[in-house]
Every structure is written in C-alpha cells, then in structure tokens.
Motif scaffolding. Structure first.
Motif, short mmCIF file in Angstrom:
data_model
loop_
_atom_site.label_atom_id
_atom_site.label_comp_id
_atom_site.label_asym_id
_atom_site.label_seq_id
_atom_site.Cartn_x
_atom_site.Cartn_y
_atom_site.Cartn_z
N ALA A 270 0.06 81.03 -37.25
CA ALA A 270 0.49 80.36 -36.02
C ALA A 270 0.28 81.25 -34.81
CB ALA A 270 1.95 79.94 -36.13
N GLU A 271 0.53 82.55 -34.95
CA GLU A 271 0.34 83.45 -33.83
C GLU A 271 -1.14 83.61 -33.50
OE1 GLU A 271 2.68 84.47 -31.87
OE2 GLU A 271 4.12 83.42 -33.17
N VAL A 272 -1.98 83.66 -34.51
CA VAL A 272 -3.42 83.74 -34.28
C VAL A 272 -3.91 82.49 -33.54
CG1 VAL A 272 -5.68 83.71 -35.43
CG2 VAL A 272 -3.87 85.22 -36.26
N LEU A 273 -3.47 81.35 -33.99
CA LEU A 273 -3.88 80.10 -33.37
C LEU A 273 -3.40 80.01 -31.93
CD1 LEU A 273 -3.03 77.73 -36.36
CD2 LEU A 273 -5.33 78.25 -35.53
N ALA A 274 -2.16 80.41 -31.69
CA ALA A 274 -1.59 80.32 -30.35
C ALA A 274 -2.33 81.20 -29.34
CB ALA A 274 -0.11 80.69 -30.37
N ALA B 292 -2.29 58.45 -36.06
CA ALA B 292 -2.54 58.30 -34.63
C ALA B 292 -2.45 59.66 -33.96
CB ALA B 292 -1.53 57.32 -34.03
N THR B 293 -3.48 60.47 -34.18
CA THR B 293 -3.50 61.84 -33.69
C THR B 293 -4.81 62.08 -32.94
OG1 THR B 293 -4.53 62.66 -35.73
CG2 THR B 293 -2.12 62.64 -35.65
N PRO B 294 -4.88 63.16 -32.14
CA PRO B 294 -6.15 63.52 -31.52
C PRO B 294 -7.21 63.78 -32.59
CG PRO B 294 -4.34 64.71 -30.49
CD PRO B 294 -3.77 64.03 -31.69
N GLU B 295 -8.47 63.54 -32.24
CA GLU B 295 -9.57 63.70 -33.20
C GLU B 295 -9.69 65.14 -33.69
OE1 GLU B 295 -11.66 61.61 -34.69
OE2 GLU B 295 -10.66 59.87 -33.82
N GLY B 296 -9.25 66.08 -32.88
CA GLY B 296 -9.37 67.48 -33.27
C GLY B 296 -8.13 68.08 -33.89
N LEU B 297 -7.14 67.26 -34.24
CA LEU B 297 -5.89 67.79 -34.82
C LEU B 297 -6.08 68.11 -36.30
CD1 LEU B 297 -2.27 66.84 -34.16
CD2 LEU B 297 -3.05 66.79 -36.52
N ILE B 298 -5.67 69.29 -36.69
CA ILE B 298 -5.79 69.77 -38.07
C ILE B 298 -4.41 70.12 -38.62
CG2 ILE B 298 -6.60 71.68 -39.52
CD1 ILE B 298 -9.09 71.81 -37.81
N ARG B 299 -4.11 69.59 -39.79
CA ARG B 299 -2.92 70.03 -40.53
C ARG B 299 -3.36 71.15 -41.46
NH1 ARG B 299 -0.33 65.81 -44.46
NH2 ARG B 299 -2.16 66.39 -45.65
N PHE B 300 -2.76 72.30 -41.31
CA PHE B 300 -3.17 73.52 -42.01
C PHE B 300 -2.05 73.95 -42.94
CE2 PHE B 300 -4.01 78.01 -42.57
CZ PHE B 300 -5.40 78.14 -42.50
N VAL C 234 -8.00 76.90 -29.31
CA VAL C 234 -6.89 76.08 -29.76
C VAL C 234 -6.14 75.51 -28.56
CG1 VAL C 234 -4.75 76.05 -31.09
CG2 VAL C 234 -6.68 77.45 -31.86
N LEU C 235 -6.05 74.19 -28.50
CA LEU C 235 -5.37 73.53 -27.38
C LEU C 235 -3.86 73.53 -27.54
CD1 LEU C 235 -7.73 70.44 -26.91
CD2 LEU C 235 -7.92 72.73 -25.90
N SER C 236 -3.38 73.40 -28.77
CA SER C 236 -1.94 73.39 -29.01
C SER C 236 -1.70 73.78 -30.46
CB SER C 236 -1.34 72.01 -28.74
OG SER C 236 -1.84 71.06 -29.65
N VAL C 237 -0.51 74.32 -30.72
CA VAL C 237 -0.12 74.69 -32.08
C VAL C 237 1.35 74.35 -32.27
CG1 VAL C 237 0.37 77.07 -31.37
CG2 VAL C 237 -0.02 76.55 -33.79
N GLY D 128 5.30 76.30 -44.93
CA GLY D 128 4.01 76.94 -44.66
C GLY D 128 2.97 76.05 -44.05
N VAL D 129 3.37 74.98 -43.39
CA VAL D 129 2.44 74.05 -42.76
C VAL D 129 2.41 74.30 -41.26
CG1 VAL D 129 1.83 71.63 -42.39
CG2 VAL D 129 2.87 72.33 -44.55
N VAL D 130 1.21 74.45 -40.72
CA VAL D 130 0.98 74.63 -39.29
C VAL D 130 0.05 73.51 -38.83
CG1 VAL D 130 0.15 76.19 -37.48
CG2 VAL D 130 1.19 77.13 -39.57
N THR D 131 0.34 72.93 -37.69
CA THR D 131 -0.54 71.89 -37.14
C THR D 131 -1.09 72.38 -35.81
OG1 THR D 131 0.61 70.08 -38.24
CG2 THR D 131 -0.65 69.53 -36.29
N PHE D 132 -2.41 72.26 -35.62
CA PHE D 132 -3.00 72.69 -34.35
C PHE D 132 -4.11 71.73 -33.95
CE2 PHE D 132 -5.38 74.78 -37.69
CZ PHE D 132 -6.70 74.82 -37.26
N THR D 133 -4.45 71.78 -32.67
CA THR D 133 -5.43 70.86 -32.12
C THR D 133 -6.59 71.63 -31.50
OG1 THR D 133 -3.65 69.31 -31.62
CG2 THR D 133 -5.78 68.89 -30.59
N LEU D 134 -7.79 71.24 -31.90
CA LEU D 134 -9.01 71.76 -31.30
C LEU D 134 -9.59 70.72 -30.35
CD1 LEU D 134 -10.53 73.38 -34.53
CD2 LEU D 134 -9.24 74.50 -32.69
N ALA D 135 -10.66 71.06 -29.68
CA ALA D 135 -11.16 70.23 -28.59
C ALA D 135 -11.52 68.82 -29.02
CB ALA D 135 -12.36 70.90 -27.93
#
Length: 369
Positions: free
Chosen positions: A259-263, A338-346, A268-271, A294-301
């Motif tokens: 999460a810290e790396v992504l932030a 119903a999420t942004p196209e770049g949203l990833i569940r990690f 990364v637009l959001s985490v 251990g689940v992190v969700t983040f959004t790419l462009a």
C-alpha cells in the motif's frame, strides 16, 4: 483466552486418542446403516445430504473462531442466498451493499424483487436510510472491492430497534480479523473459499449465529436445497484453518508494504487499504477490527495501464478471488463491478515482503514503458 494461532491450530479437533490422527479422515458416505427396526434416530447419521461427521468437525472449528453456531454450505453464494431466502418474505425490505460483491446485488435484484421483497442498495460507508422498517440489513465490511468499512455495532442497534436482523459478510476480514457477532450482528456469513482456507483449492461458504433457532432453520434450508459441502472439501478446509493466523500475519504485513509503494508511485491515482492512517476507513476499521486483511485496491489511469501492470508483474497471478497463498490481482470492471476501468483488486499472498514489493515496483514502472 488462548491466542489466535493456538485457537486456529486446535479448533474443532477431537480429544487425542492413541493410534488415531490429529484430524480424523474424511467421512464419505451417502446412505448410512440404519437400525432395521427403529429406523432413523436423532443423533445417528442416516443420509449424506443431512449428516456428515466431517462437516460437523469443520463447523465446530469455524464456530469456535466466530464464537457462534456454524452451518457450512457449498459456496459463499449458497451461504448468502440461504440467509436471504430463509429470512425474507413478501413485503419485507432488505438493504444490500451497493459497493459489495456484485453477485450478491445481482441475486437480490433478480430473485428477491420478483418474490415481493423491496431491495435497497446503500454504499457501505453510507449514508444509510432510516432502518426501523428494515427486515434484514446485509453489510459487507470491509467491502469488496472498494474496502470501505461501516460501524457494525451502530447499524445493528438501529436495525434491532425496529425488530430487524443484521447479517455481515465477513469474507474479507475472516473471524480472526473481525467477529461480527460480538458487534451485534445476528449472522456472520462468509465465503470460506477465500482467506479462511487460503489455498485456492476449494469452494466453501458458512453462516454463524448465536440463535439456535436460526441455526436450525439454516440447517433445514441446506438439507432441503442440497447446498452441501463435500466431505473432502470440508476436510481440506479444516486442515487449512490451522495456518490461518500465520497466513494472515504475512498477508497483512505484505499489504501494508505494498500500500505504501502504491501510494507513493505517480502511476497510481488512488489506493485503499483500511490499515493506512490516511485511508477514509481507518478510524472505524481500527476500532472494530482485530487485524486488517491482505487485500489492497488501487486505481491506474485506464484499462490499458491495468493490463500492462498485470502482464509485467512476475509474482502476481492474474486471477479472481483473494486471500490465497499466492499474490493475485484482477481488474474488477471486467467482472461487472461498477468501478473505474483501471481499478485493480490486489490480494497479497505470503511471499517474502521484499520480493513482492520489488515486483510491484517493477510492474508499476513498466506501465509507462
């Protein structure tokens, strides 16, 4: 009270008997021998759709972790649908999470509305409508995939004041991360396919409650519908629970680092991870949860960036589901969320933290190449 690791290792095991295994072997059987005169008797196994010693051992184990009476099902959706269909009647109102597992919403909108049940979709973080006329409030906290959190105790008090019931989807948290029944929920329901069993090799669902009548109703529902877990799957699940504490500890540590790396990365637009102090869910999560999953969700462009990330990552399997030993990730929009196209569940696995962090760094840097 013993610690989480001790409880997980010993949950549901019989008293030691010399010459027998720690965990009894699976009990396979469709029909069982009956007394030729007395016929079926209460407490004596008669038929495999309603009776199985391996189920009972697993239910004892999960019940010990949730501190309730457990009824297992063939999958998480079988467990959710059992709660919904056994509780709700025509004219009732049910609230379901607008940002929770999409299959639950789809089931409610298609199967409950046609049975005369009013279905309200509300975001996990609210705002909630007046709940005094709600028959059943179903919340998923943390929500999947957005990881928002709601205050279970506060919502339960509102629903109970009107005579309604509360069910909490505890899949993401697991019973070592959160105990909904302690917080006032009437049902704790989960997909045991995920982190509870953690080896990506079985389908399983369960419901826990502290009301014997509700547990009996769920057991009767399972017997009538046949939504039973296989004995070998039940045995695998029980075996896997022994390492739950260890797996969650590594997964949570990995999630904190990832999460810290992504932030910090410009791609990364959001985490979202409720364990970060900057996360909107942090205050409620830190108050009611015993550990963060251990689940992190983040959004790419966009979709392309998400696909390039998944292709570049070497330690991350592109797969749906979460909570397994292996780190996995998926772009949620492809499933109907119903999420942004770049949203990833990690979903962080149990790999070495340094290796996973380095792999995520490489994959993020590869997005712009």
């Amino acid at each position: 009270m013993t610690g989480d690791g001790t409880r997980a290792v010993h949950a549901g095991l019989p008293e030691p008997v010399p010459g027998r295994p720690f965990l009894p072997n699976p009990a396979f059987g469709a029909p069982y021998h009956l007394d030729p005169v007395a016929g079926p008797r209460l407490g004596v196994d008669g038929y495999g759709r309603t009776d199985n010693a391996t189920w009972r051992a697993l239910e004892t184990a999960i019940g010990a972790l949730e501190d309730g009476e457990c009824v297992t099902f063939a999958s998480g959706m079988a467990a959710i649908s059992a709660v919904l269909l056994s509780v709700l009647r025509p004219g009732d109102t049910v609230v379901v999470p607008a940002d929770g597992y999409y299959k639950t919403r789809a089931f409610a909108s298609s199967h409950l509305t046609e049975r005369g049940v009013t279905v309200l979709e509300v975001p996990t973080a609210g705002p909630y409508p007046a709940l005094d006329t709600v028959r059943l409030l179903l919340v998923e906290t943390p929500a999947n995939p957005g990881l928002d959190v709601c205050d279970i105790a506060e919502l339960a008090a509102q629903v109970h004041a009107g005579g309604g019931l509360v069910a909490v989807d505890n899949t993401t948290a697991t019973p070592l991360g959160q105990r909904p029944l302690d917080l006032g929920a009437d049902f704790s329901v989960a997909s045991g396919t995920k982190a509870l069993t953690g080896h990506s090799d079985i389908l399983l669902g369960y419901v826990c409650t502290r009301d014997p009548e509700r547990a009996a109703a769920l057991t009767a529902w399972r017997g009538a519908t046949g939504a039973v877990v296989g004995p070998f799957e039940a045995w695998l699940a029980h075996r896997s629970i022994g390492t739950l504490d260890l797996r969650l500890a590594r997964q949570s540590a990995n999630a904190a680092a990832v999460a810290e790396v992504l932030a910090a990365h410009p791609a990364v637009l959001s985490v979202r991870w409720p364990g970060r102090r900057e996360d909107p869910a942090y205050q409620v999560a830190s108050r009611q949860m015993r550990r963060i999953p251990g689940v992190v969700t983040f959004t790419l462009a966009d979709r392309g960036a998400a696909e390039r990330f998944l292709e570049a990552a070497e330690l991350v399997f592109a797969a749906t589901s979460f909570g397994g030993l292996h780190t996995s990730a998926d772009r949620r929009a492809q499933w109907g969320d119903a999420t942004p196209e770049g949203l990833i569940r990690f979903s962080c696995g149990v790999e070495d933290t340094d290796d996973l962090v380095a792999d995520v760094h490489r994959a993020l840097d590869a997005i712009k190449d």
